[in-house]
Design a protein around this motif. Sequence first.
Motif: not given
Length: 126
Positions: A8-11, A94-95, A121-122
């Motif tokens: 679900g991470g992203g920019s 984020y972990y 990564q966010i």
Amino acid sequence: QVQLVESGGGSVQAGGSLRLSCAASGYTDRSYYLGWFRQAPGKEREGVATISTRSSLTWYVDSVAGRFTISQDNAKNTVYLQMNSLKPEDTAMYYCATASGWYGGRWPQPSEFTNWGQGTQITVSS
């Protein structure tokens, strides 16, 4: 063997929203703590939110309280982190991580989380 897989991470632009997922496998019961942590370049790892999968009680660091929501879907063995009103300072890796055991009624310390996901990564742009 316990495994945690984040997604679900992203920019996103400031003010936007993202939802992270952490799928846990290998647990024989539903009694552990799952926490979300983040680490930005040059900064120490920071606890963001934690949920007790047994009681559904939650904890948030002050900087995200009211903007982030941690929740769980027991049927899917998945914990979510809904992040709203994102700010550039939320940019980090984020972990998710889990801690098992009895902590005498307190929340487990970061060092007591023993199983970690690979991270996602966010990036929040202004």
